[in-house]
Structure formats: C-alpha cells, structure tokens
Design a protein around this motif. Structure first.
Motif, PDB file in Angstrom:
ATOM      1  N   ARG A  38      49.941  52.646  72.294  1.00  0.00           N
ATOM      2  CA  ARG A  38      50.903  51.557  72.074  1.00  0.00           C
ATOM      3  C   ARG A  38      50.228  50.266  71.654  1.00  0.00           C
ATOM      4  NH1 ARG A  38      55.951  52.910  75.858  1.00  0.00           N
ATOM      5  NH2 ARG A  38      55.697  55.138  75.642  1.00  0.00           N
ATOM      6  N   LEU A  39      49.104  50.000  72.266  1.00  0.00           N
ATOM      7  CA  LEU A  39      48.362  48.788  71.901  1.00  0.00           C
ATOM      8  C   LEU A  39      47.811  48.933  70.484  1.00  0.00           C
ATOM      9  CD1 LEU A  39      47.926  46.266  73.499  1.00  0.00           C
ATOM     10  CD2 LEU A  39      45.860  47.261  74.486  1.00  0.00           C
ATOM     11  N   GLY A  40      47.306  50.116  70.180  1.00  0.00           N
ATOM     12  CA  GLY A  40      46.751  50.370  68.851  1.00  0.00           C
ATOM     13  C   GLY A  40      47.801  50.171  67.767  1.00  0.00           C
ATOM     14  N   ARG A  41      48.980  50.720  67.997  1.00  0.00           N
ATOM     15  CA  ARG A  41      50.082  50.572  67.029  1.00  0.00           C
ATOM     16  C   ARG A  41      50.416  49.109  66.785  1.00  0.00           C
ATOM     17  NH1 ARG A  41      54.103  55.368  68.282  1.00  0.00           N
ATOM     18  NH2 ARG A  41      53.167  56.760  66.762  1.00  0.00           N
ATOM     19  N   ARG A  42      50.552  48.383  67.889  1.00  0.00           N
ATOM     20  CA  ARG A  42      50.936  46.972  67.762  1.00  0.00           C
ATOM     21  C   ARG A  42      49.862  46.176  67.027  1.00  0.00           C
ATOM     22  NH1 ARG A  42      53.847  48.625  72.148  1.00  0.00           N
ATOM     23  NH2 ARG A  42      55.681  47.391  72.762  1.00  0.00           N
ATOM     24  N   LEU A  43      48.643  46.480  67.344  1.00  0.00           N
ATOM     25  CA  LEU A  43      47.544  45.750  66.716  1.00  0.00           C
ATOM     26  C   LEU A  43      47.473  46.076  65.228  1.00  0.00           C
ATOM     27  CD1 LEU A  43      45.501  43.803  67.844  1.00  0.00           C
ATOM     28  CD2 LEU A  43      43.902  45.687  68.112  1.00  0.00           C
ATOM     29  N   ARG A  44      47.659  47.340  64.911  1.00  0.00           N
ATOM     30  CA  ARG A  44      47.631  47.761  63.510  1.00  0.00           C
ATOM     31  C   ARG A  44      48.731  47.045  62.720  1.00  0.00           C
ATOM     32  NH1 ARG A  44      45.770  51.459  60.158  1.00  0.00           N
ATOM     33  NH2 ARG A  44      44.310  52.310  61.646  1.00  0.00           N
ATOM     34  N   ALA A  45      49.906  46.939  63.326  1.00  0.00           N
ATOM     35  CA  ALA A  45      51.018  46.271  62.637  1.00  0.00           C
ATOM     36  C   ALA A  45      50.672  44.809  62.364  1.00  0.00           C
ATOM     37  CB  ALA A  45      52.275  46.367  63.487  1.00  0.00           C
ATOM     38  N   ARG A  46      49.951  44.191  63.288  1.00  0.00           N
ATOM     39  CA  ARG A  46      49.629  42.771  63.103  1.00  0.00           C
ATOM     40  C   ARG A  46      48.446  42.560  62.174  1.00  0.00           C
ATOM     41  NH1 ARG A  46      52.224  43.585  67.596  1.00  0.00           N
ATOM     42  NH2 ARG A  46      53.328  41.945  68.730  1.00  0.00           N
ATOM     43  N   LEU A  47      47.498  43.488  62.188  1.00  0.00           N
ATOM     44  CA  LEU A  47      46.265  43.281  61.414  1.00  0.00           C
ATOM     45  C   LEU A  47      46.333  43.916  60.035  1.00  0.00           C
ATOM     46  CD1 LEU A  47      43.509  43.940  64.096  1.00  0.00           C
ATOM     47  CD2 LEU A  47      44.238  41.737  63.173  1.00  0.00           C
ATOM     48  N   ARG A  48      47.134  44.932  59.896  1.00  0.00           N
ATOM     49  CA  ARG A  48      47.176  45.749  58.690  1.00  0.00           C
ATOM     50  C   ARG A  48      45.752  45.925  58.138  1.00  0.00           C
ATOM     51  NH1 ARG A  48      50.669  45.143  54.513  1.00  0.00           N
ATOM     52  NH2 ARG A  48      50.393  42.909  54.281  1.00  0.00           N
ATOM     53  N   PRO A  49      44.911  46.596  58.916  1.00  0.00           N
ATOM     54  CA  PRO A  49      43.474  46.597  58.628  1.00  0.00           C
ATOM     55  C   PRO A  49      43.109  47.157  57.259  1.00  0.00           C
ATOM     56  CG  PRO A  49      44.032  48.268  60.265  1.00  0.00           C
ATOM     57  CD  PRO A  49      45.248  47.430  60.074  1.00  0.00           C
ATOM     58  N   ASP A  50      43.937  48.069  56.705  1.00  0.00           N
ATOM     59  CA  ASP A  50      43.516  48.615  55.415  1.00  0.00           C
ATOM     60  C   ASP A  50      44.414  48.135  54.271  1.00  0.00           C
ATOM     61  OD1 ASP A  50      44.195  51.738  57.031  1.00  0.00           O
ATOM     62  OD2 ASP A  50      45.620  50.248  56.343  1.00  0.00           O
ATOM     63  N   ALA A  51      44.998  46.968  54.464  1.00  0.00           N
ATOM     64  CA  ALA A  51      45.932  46.452  53.457  1.00  0.00           C
ATOM     65  C   ALA A  51      45.287  46.346  52.076  1.00  0.00           C
ATOM     66  CB  ALA A  51      46.463  45.096  53.887  1.00  0.00           C
ATOM     67  N   ARG A  52      43.977  46.128  52.028  1.00  0.00           N
ATOM     68  CA  ARG A  52      43.339  45.923  50.720  1.00  0.00           C
ATOM     69  C   ARG A  52      42.788  47.205  50.111  1.00  0.00           C
ATOM     70  NH1 ARG A  52      39.870  41.293  52.401  1.00  0.00           N
ATOM     71  NH2 ARG A  52      41.444  39.838  53.112  1.00  0.00           N
ATOM     72  N   LYS A  53      42.926  48.305  50.861  1.00  0.00           N
ATOM     73  CA  LYS A  53      42.403  49.570  50.338  1.00  0.00           C
ATOM     74  C   LYS A  53      43.389  50.189  49.350  1.00  0.00           C
ATOM     75  CE  LYS A  53      39.468  50.786  54.213  1.00  0.00           C
ATOM     76  NZ  LYS A  53      39.643  51.324  55.560  1.00  0.00           N
ATOM     77  N   PRO A  54      42.904  51.067  48.447  1.00  0.00           N
ATOM     78  CA  PRO A  54      43.811  51.727  47.501  1.00  0.00           C
ATOM     79  C   PRO A  54      44.890  52.524  48.254  1.00  0.00           C
ATOM     80  CG  PRO A  54      41.516  52.308  47.042  1.00  0.00           C
ATOM     81  CD  PRO A  54      41.512  51.459  48.268  1.00  0.00           C
ATOM     82  N   LEU A  55      46.035  52.674  47.596  1.00  0.00           N
ATOM     83  CA  LEU A  55      47.209  53.267  48.231  1.00  0.00           C
ATOM     84  C   LEU A  55      46.907  54.632  48.854  1.00  0.00           C
ATOM     85  CD1 LEU A  55      50.282  53.013  48.774  1.00  0.00           C
ATOM     86  CD2 LEU A  55      50.632  54.305  46.668  1.00  0.00           C
ATOM     87  N   LEU A  56      46.188  55.481  48.092  1.00  0.00           N
ATOM     88  CA  LEU A  56      45.941  56.835  48.579  1.00  0.00           C
ATOM     89  C   LEU A  56      45.135  56.814  49.882  1.00  0.00           C
ATOM     90  CD1 LEU A  56      45.289  59.336  45.661  1.00  0.00           C
ATOM     91  CD2 LEU A  56      46.923  59.503  47.564  1.00  0.00           C
ATOM     92  N   GLN A  57      44.120  55.967  49.868  1.00  0.00           N
ATOM     93  CA  GLN A  57      43.273  55.845  51.075  1.00  0.00           C
ATOM     94  C   GLN A  57      44.086  55.348  52.249  1.00  0.00           C
ATOM     95  OE1 GLN A  57      39.647  53.546  51.337  1.00  0.00           O
ATOM     96  NE2 GLN A  57      38.833  54.600  49.536  1.00  0.00           N
ATOM     97  N   ARG A  58      44.974  54.405  51.937  1.00  0.00           N
ATOM     98  CA  ARG A  58      45.815  53.816  52.965  1.00  0.00           C
ATOM     99  C   ARG A  58      46.721  54.879  53.583  1.00  0.00           C
ATOM    100  NH1 ARG A  58      47.567  48.695  50.000  1.00  0.00           N
ATOM    101  NH2 ARG A  58      49.425  49.908  49.607  1.00  0.00           N
ATOM    102  N   LEU A  59      47.303  55.688  52.701  1.00  0.00           N
ATOM    103  CA  LEU A  59      48.195  56.750  53.181  1.00  0.00           C
ATOM    104  C   LEU A  59      47.412  57.764  54.008  1.00  0.00           C
ATOM    105  CD1 LEU A  59      50.552  57.340  50.124  1.00  0.00           C
ATOM    106  CD2 LEU A  59      51.099  56.284  52.327  1.00  0.00           C
ATOM    107  N   GLY A  60      46.223  58.097  53.510  1.00  0.00           N
ATOM    108  CA  GLY A  60      45.364  59.050  54.228  1.00  0.00           C
ATOM    109  C   GLY A  60      45.059  58.545  55.629  1.00  0.00           C
TER     110      GLY A  60
END
Ligand SMILES: Nc1nc2c(c(=O)[nH]1)N[C@H]1C(S)=C(S)[C@@H](COP(=O)(O)OP(=O)(O)OC[C@H]3O[C@@H](n4cnc5c(=O)[nH]c(N)nc54)[C@H](O)[C@@H]3O)O[C@H]1N2
Ligand SMILES: Nc1nc2c(c(=O)[nH]1)N[C@H]1C(S)=C(S)[C@@H](COP(=O)(O)OP(=O)(O)OC[C@H]3O[C@@H](n4cnc5c(=O)[nH]c(N)nc54)[C@H](O)[C@@H]3O)O[C@H]1N2
Ligand code: SF4
Ligand SMILES: [Mo]
Length: 730
Positions: free
Chosen positions: A478-500
């Motif tokens: 739950r903490l990981g999900r929330r943090l990911r939503a706030r940080l969007r850590p791979d926002a700058r990566k190519p779409l395919l990588q992001r989806l992967g």
C-alpha cells in the motif's frame, strides 16, 4: 469450550523449531516442542513460550501511531499511509532518492512477507542509503561466500550429524541456538557426535555455556583470531597436510594461499592471541587428520576488527583439508525455496558505490550501518533527511547508539514499521504496526539455507488477522502504490519500458507471499520435476514439515561463479594479509593499551537481541546484564564483586554493576547487547523495570572490519573505574 492444536515453526531465532500451540477459546494455553518436526524433533527453548506474551502484550501496537508534539495519537490506516507517502514523496522530490534512508532489522528475515514484499516499497524509493543489521552481524560471511562461491547466500554449515571434529570460534550455540547454522537441539546433536568419538574444540575469550559442553576450550584475546587461523593454515601447508581432494579439480589459487600464509607462524600467532604454538600445531594436525571436520566461526569472529580475514581463513581451512562440501565437513544445504538458483537470485556485489561521508563500500546494495548517523548529521549534497526503519532497533543494536539518537532527532521525517515503540521508533513521526507473528502464515524463506538437514515447513496463522490490521507485506504494497502515484518514478522512460515496469509491479503487488512461495516450491529443487513434487498444497497437508533428507555434496554444480570454479584468494585478501602482517610486526594487532580492557558481548538463552525484554517470564529472576570481569582485574582496580562501575570508551560511558567471574579471560570484560530500555518515551512497561545499559553506547562507529565495513563490536578498548573514583574525578 473449543480447543485447537496448531503446528507452527518458531520465528524468533535461526533454529526455527517446530511448535505445538494449544489454543482454547481464543487463548494460548500451552506451547510445546513439535516432536514430529523432522528438523527440530521436539526441541524448544524458553523463548518459544514468550510468543504468547508477545501476542498478548498490551504494549504491542495494533493501530497506526502519529506523533503530534509530545503526544502519540492513533489514526486510521488510509490517513497514515497517505500522510507518510506525502512526506516521503516531498523529501524525495526536493532532496533526491538518497536523502531517504532505510534500515532493516533482524526480524525482517524471520518474516516471509518482509522478504517477498519489502521491495514493493523499497524498490519505489530506489535509495542507495540502505542499511541493515547485516553490517553489525554476518557481512563478512556473505562477502566471503560471494567472493569464493559466487553467491552471498552460498554459506556452508557444519554437518554436525556426521562430523567428527568441529573447530568453533566465537560462537555460543548453547545460548544462541546456532547462527548461520540452523541447528535446533545443538546439545543433543553434539552429544551424538561425541558418542561417535567426535570432538568439539572451542575458541572464545569467555568460558561460555558452549565451553561447558565442548571437549576443549581455549581462551583467546579478542580480535586476534586471524593470527590463529592463519597459523593453522601455515601449519597445514608447512607440514604437507593439505589434502583438498576433489575440491582441487575446481579450485584455483591454493598455491598462492600457501605462499601468502607462510609468514604467519604459530609462534607469531601465540604472541598475539595467547594460545601457545604447540597447541595451534596440534589443532591443525587433528583437524587435517579427522576426515570429517568443520571449521566454523560466528559473531565473535565476524563482528571484530578482522572479520573478513577470519571468515576467509575459515573457508580456506575447510577447502585445503578437503572438508568443504564433504559429509561431516562444511556443507551447503539445499532448501525447497532456493534463493540461490531461484528467480530473482541476488548473488551480490561489492564496492559498486561508497558511502558519501566516509567512503565505506556497499555490499549487495547496502552500506555499513556504522555510517548511518554521520550520513544524517553531515550536511551537504546527498545528506540523509528521512529514515524508514523496518523491524529494527539500531539505537540499541548499532555502534555509538547515542550519536545515532542525536542524528534521529535531527531528521526531517521518520517512519517505522514495527509493533513496539522502542528506543529507535520513539523518534519516528509515524509508527505503522503490522500483525503479530501468530496472526500471519509462516514459511521460513531464509534459514532453510543454513539448516543441518533439508526440510520444508509451511504453517497457517494461529489466530485470525484482527479486523482493521495489515500484514507487513500489505503495508509495503500500500505504501509502495501511494509513493509510486506521487513520484511517478519512470515518467520519463519510453512508453514500452513504462508499461513493462508497471506490469512487473502489478504482478508483484497482486501476488501475496503464499503465491510466490508456491511458484518457488514448484520450480525449486524438490518441485514438480523432483521425487517430492513439492508445492504449497503438499506442504499444507504436512503441518509438521517435510523431510528432504540429509545434506548432500553439491559442488561444483551449485557454485554461482561464472566459471563454476572457486578462486581461493583474490587481490583484496592479498592486500589485507599484507596489512595484517604489518600489524603483527608492529605489535598493533592486539588493541588495548596499558590499563585498558577488551570489551566483548554475550547472549543469553532467555533474551533475544533488543526486543524480548517485555516478557515477564523471560526477564524475571536475577538481572543478566552485569559486566563480567575477571577477579584479578577487579582487584587491580580496587573493585569488588557487585560494585557499580563506570565503563568508558572513546565514544561514551555507561554505569553498570560488575560480576566477578573466572570464566572470562583476564583483560576482557563482557556486556550483553540489546539492553538500555530506560530511555524516555519507550513504551515497554516490563522492560523499563529492568532496563540495563546499552553496550552500544560504548562500541565505536569508527572501529570496523576494514575490508567489509562490518562493525567491530567485539574487542572494543575500554577502561573500567569504580563509581566512587569516577565521581571524585568528575
Ligand atoms: N554490541 C553488540 N551489538 C549487536 C550485536 C552484538 O552481538 N553485540 N548483535 C547484532 C546482531 S547479530 C543483530 S541481528 C542486531 C539486531 O538488531 P536489530 O535488528 O536492529 O534489532 P532487534 O532487537 O532485532 O529489533 C527488533 C525490532 O523488530 C520488531 N519486530 C519484530 N518482529 C517484527 C515483524 O514481524 N515485523 C516488524 N515490522 N517488526 C518486527 C520488534 O518489535 C523490534 O522493535 O543487533 C546487533 N547488535
Ligand atoms: N538467546 C538468543 N539467541 C539468539 C540471539 C539472541 O539475542 N538471544 N540472537 C540471534 C542472532 S541475531 C544471532 S546473529 C546469533 C549469534 O549467535 P552466536 O554467534 O552463536 O552467539 P554470540 O553469543 O554472539 O556468540 C559470540 C561469541 O563470541 C565470543 N567472542 C567475542 N569476541 C571474540 C573474539 O574476538 N574471538 C573469539 N574467538 N570469540 C569472541 C563471545 O564471548 C561469544 O561467546 O544468535 C541468534 N540467537
Ligand atoms: S531455539 Fe529459537 S526457534 Fe527454537 S524455540 Fe527457541 S527461540 Fe524459537
Ligand atoms: Mo544477528
């Protein structure tokens, strides 16, 4: 009345004993050893019964806690997780990933959900400021396993059930029940070995509970075991006793080892370690002649100034005598969930980066915890500003706890995943308490890797999960999900990588521990292709555990090195040997100077690191946290048995009671760790009545095993003064 019997493996220490827990009307009425467990065969120790105290303890936190000023208030999970994620995300964005540190304590490795899911949270943080109890413990073992066998978990254990000679250094299994050596019922196994004509030789500065059952015990000056071990190797090569046998087919560098240990004669060792040269030669000859011998060293030779050198010399001693991977020697267990060959295997890496302030090397992604406080206290780019602790108590368990307290009180933010407000978590802004041990299912993911027999055991929770509570792994998710939503850590990566990455994440987040276990079992060495056909279902039908047989030779196949060969020596060891040679030549290898004493630690069977002192039935009776001291050392200082004294080291001082005993070597004093509960804000009512002092207010964050960065908690130079005199001087 409803009565049920639950079978369960104990999660408190590495012996993983099988338990039989009787519950009547929702309350535990008895905890006994499970005689049908193929590994522990009914053995338990007094701590097992305290699982009931832990379960019922009114001080155990059950709801998220938030600190508001000096007060703690209970809040809901969603609120707590949102606020923690907000604060962490803000610091992450402003100061970068490495400004958030994490510390993982010992119980993390006894809890399956921590092992399978902490990465769901820590992986999002992506911080290099990771620390754990490893670097106040077994780091040298893992480093040597990584160097020699290619994987940090490929650690060998004494095959005591078939052994004829165990050379043991700095371990006290009669109190600890074994470490990096899952050996429930050590006492009975040892008796059986002795009945077969086998022999235990123990090297320890204290005549311990294990010394009492050993065939020989030799005192050694703390921190000087490397000299002894190198002299054993010197003798074995010098007297042509080396017989690596089939190990020679896949081991390189033994000639270089012979050359490297040539300077380390038994006479030189005797001078520094205090064991005479003839005894050293005799032990070497007996060890080499035994045909089924195991050289094993634990905390006393790991958390000391030459920990890595000791672990390396022990490994090589087993290799050159042909005892590695031999029945009755040092063997590699093969667990049903195999983290070595299994998916996501982490063989390790060393020195890939270094700590910011002192330049200490990482190992397997973690920095030495002796550097944690300075990383918080030292300003500059990359300074640690927030801390996450998980199942740990570094204020009591890492060197210079007082400095760490200062550091913790200077943090911008701290969150602890723990069910006690202990000496460390009291500094947190939020404490997130997971379910108790008996409220979640259990499979021991780690300690089957170190067990004297291959077995597997899964048990369901004893008690239902209380409404509104979360397991550790659910908190991570739950903490990981929330943090990911706030940080969007791979926002700058190519779409395919992001989806992967998202897909991998989702799979991980949707897979509870039992699903991951089931997959690992099926794919593992006893899984669908093996004779046992193990899966979670087969384990569910065998609540006492499944016997998978005695340890079997497995080299070179099991080696994880690229060439499936063992490199017996490397450049780092060569340099360390040269450095050690100089230390011996300059007589610098034995640390204390005139008037100083060597401080070492100890464990007691009724105590467990820092967190079992709130169980009345474990702490009752005479106090057990006195300073052990030799009568002659007392007399020399005008101190009497039972007096209060001040113990002073470079970093601090504590006031304790002394207990005279001839069971400790002259010049050595001993204090157990994990005490020191009188600190303000600790919420453990029973522990506070019998607080003791923390030995880690004396241990020194600059006194390390230079090679690995592991803390040298043993062999710390201290002075001891009678309290009267100390008061006069002040
Ligand atoms: N001087 C000296 N210092 C030492 C040692 C020594 O010999 N001498 N030994 C060292 C060694 S070997 C070790 S391993 C360390 C131990 O040091 P740490 O790992 O830092 O401390 P523990 O005392 O094990 O802290 C356990 C904490 O975990 C919490 N906990 C227990 N179970 C769970 C759980 O399932 N989930 C969560 N989230 N929390 C849980 C408990 O409430 C408690 O607060 O100490 C080290 N320090
Ligand atoms: N009851 C109980 N059991 C435990 C624990 C506990 O706290 N309580 N903790 C668990 C954990 S986390 C661990 S890591 C294991 C540790 O398990 P062990 O290593 O077996 O236990 P220790 O009591 O730390 O044993 C270390 C021994 O090294 C000796 N020693 C100190 N300095 C030196 C030295 O320089 N040279 C030599 N040769 N010996 C030295 C000490 O006198 C001591 O007897 O125990 C585990 N089991
Ligand atoms: S020896 Fe360890 S695993 Fe066994 S009952 Fe005691 S604490 Fe539990
Ligand atoms: Mo430990």
């Amino acid at each position: 009345m409803s009565e049920q019997i639950h079978y369960r493996a104990c999660n408190l220490c590495e012996a993983i004993c099988g338990l039989e827990i009787k519950v009547r009307d929702g309350r535990i009425v008895s905890i006994k050893g499970d005689t049908a467990d193929p590994l522990s065969r009914g053995h338990i120790c007094p701590k097992a019964v305290a699982l009931q105290d832990l379960h019922e303890d009114p001080d155990r936190l059950r709801k998220p806690q938030k600190r508001v000023g000096e007060q703690w208030v209970e809040i809901g999970w969603d609120e707590a997780l949102d606020e923690v994620a907000d604060r962490l995300a803000a610091i992450h964005k402003t100061h970068g990933a490495n400004s958030i540190a994490a510390y993982l304590g010992n119980p993390s490795v006894h809890n399956w959900g921590n092992l399978t899911h902490s990465s769901a949270f820590l992986g999002v943080l992506k911080t290099r400021s990771r620390f754990s109890a490893t670097s106040v413990d077994q780091l040298p073992h893992q480093l040597v396993a990584y160097w020699l066998y290619g994987h940090q978990l490929l650690v060998s254990v004494p095959d005591i059930d078939r052994s004829r000679f165990i050379l043991m250094l700095g371990a006290n299994p009669m109190a600890s029940n074994g470490s990096l050596w899952t050996v429930p019922d050590f006492r009975e196994r040892l008796k059986a070995m002795q009945a077969r004509g086998g022999k235990l030789v123990l090297i320890d500065p204290r005549r311990t509970e294990t010394a009492a059952v050993a065939d020989e015990h030799h005192f050694i000056r703390p921190g000087t075991d490397a000299a002894l071990l190198l002299a054993l190797l010197h003798t074995i090569f010098g007297e042509n006793l080396a017989q690596p046998g089939r190990l020679a087919d896949f081991t390189d560098g033994l000639d270089a080892v012979a050359e490297a240990v040539r300077p380390f004669t038994p006479e030189r060792a005797a001078q520094v370690c205090g064991i005479d040269a003839e005894t050293i030669r005799r032990i070497a000859r007996e060890f080499a002649a035994s045909g089924a011998a195991a050289a094993y060293g634990r905390m006393g030779v790991s958390t000391q100034a030459h920990g890595t050198l000791c672990q390396w010399a022990l490994a090589v001693l087993n290799i050159v005598t042909g005892n590695l991977d031999r029945e009755g020697g040092m063997m590699f267990p093969l667990p049903a969930m195999d983290l070595i060959r299994g998916a996501g295997s982490k063989p390790g890496h060393f020195g890939a980066w270094r700590s910011r302030v002192r330049g200490l090397p990482e190992f397997g992604g973690e920095l030495p915890v002796a550097a944690l406080a300075e990383e918080i206290l030292t300003p500059g780019e990359g300074q640690v500003r927030a801390l996450v602790t998980i199942a740990g108590n570094p204020v009591l368990s890492t060197p210079n706890g007082r400095q760490l307290e200062r550091a913790l009180s200077s943090l911008d933010f701290m969150v602890s995943i723990d069910y006690y407000r202990n000496e460390t978590t009291r500094f947190a802004d939020y404490i997130l308490p997971p379910t108790g041990a008996l409220e979640h299912d259990h499979y021991d993911i780690i300690f089957h890797h170190f067990a004297v027999r291959n077995t597997a055991r899964y048990n369901a929770a004893v008690f239902p999960k209380p409404a509104g509570s979360l397991h550790d792994w659910e908190i991570f998710v739950r903490l990981g999900r929330r943090l990911r939503a706030r940080l969007r850590p791979d926002a700058r990566k190519p779409l395919l990588q992001r989806l992967g990455a998202r897909l991998k994440d989702e799979v991980m987040l949707r897979m509870p521990p039992h699903r991951l276990l089931d997959i690992a079992l099926r794919r593992g060495p006893y899984g669908k292709n093996g004779a046992h056909g193990l899966s979670l279902n087969t384990l569910k039908t065998a609540p006492h555990g499944v016997d998978l047989g005695p340890l079997r030779p497995s080299l070179p196949e099991r080696l994880f090195t690229k060439d499936r060969r063992i490199a017996a020596i490397n450049e780092a060891i060569v340099q360390e040997l040269a450095r050690y040679d100089r230390l011996l030549a300059e007589q610098q290898a034995a640390r204390p100077r005139e008037g100083e004493l060597w401080l070492i630690g100890r464990r007691h069977v009724r105590s467990n690191n820092s967190w079992m002192h709130n169980a009345q039935r474990l702490v009752k009776g005479k106090p057990r946290h006195q300073l052990f001291m030799h009568p002659q050392d007392l007399t020399a200082r005008g101190i009497e048995d039972g007096d209060r004294v001040r113990v002073v080291s470079r970093v601090g001082s504590v006031e304790v009671e002394v207990q005279a005993t001839e069971d400790i070597m002259r010049g050595v004093v001993s204090l157990p760790h994990g005490w020191g509960h009188a600190r303000a804000g600790v919420q453990q009512r029973i522990a506070r009545q019998q607080p003791g002092q923390s030995v880690n207010d004396l241990t020194d964050e600059h006194y390390l095993d230079a090679l690995s960065g592991n803390a040298a908690l043993n062999g710390v130079a201290v002075t001891v003064v009678p309290l009267g005199a100390a008061a006069r001087a002040a």
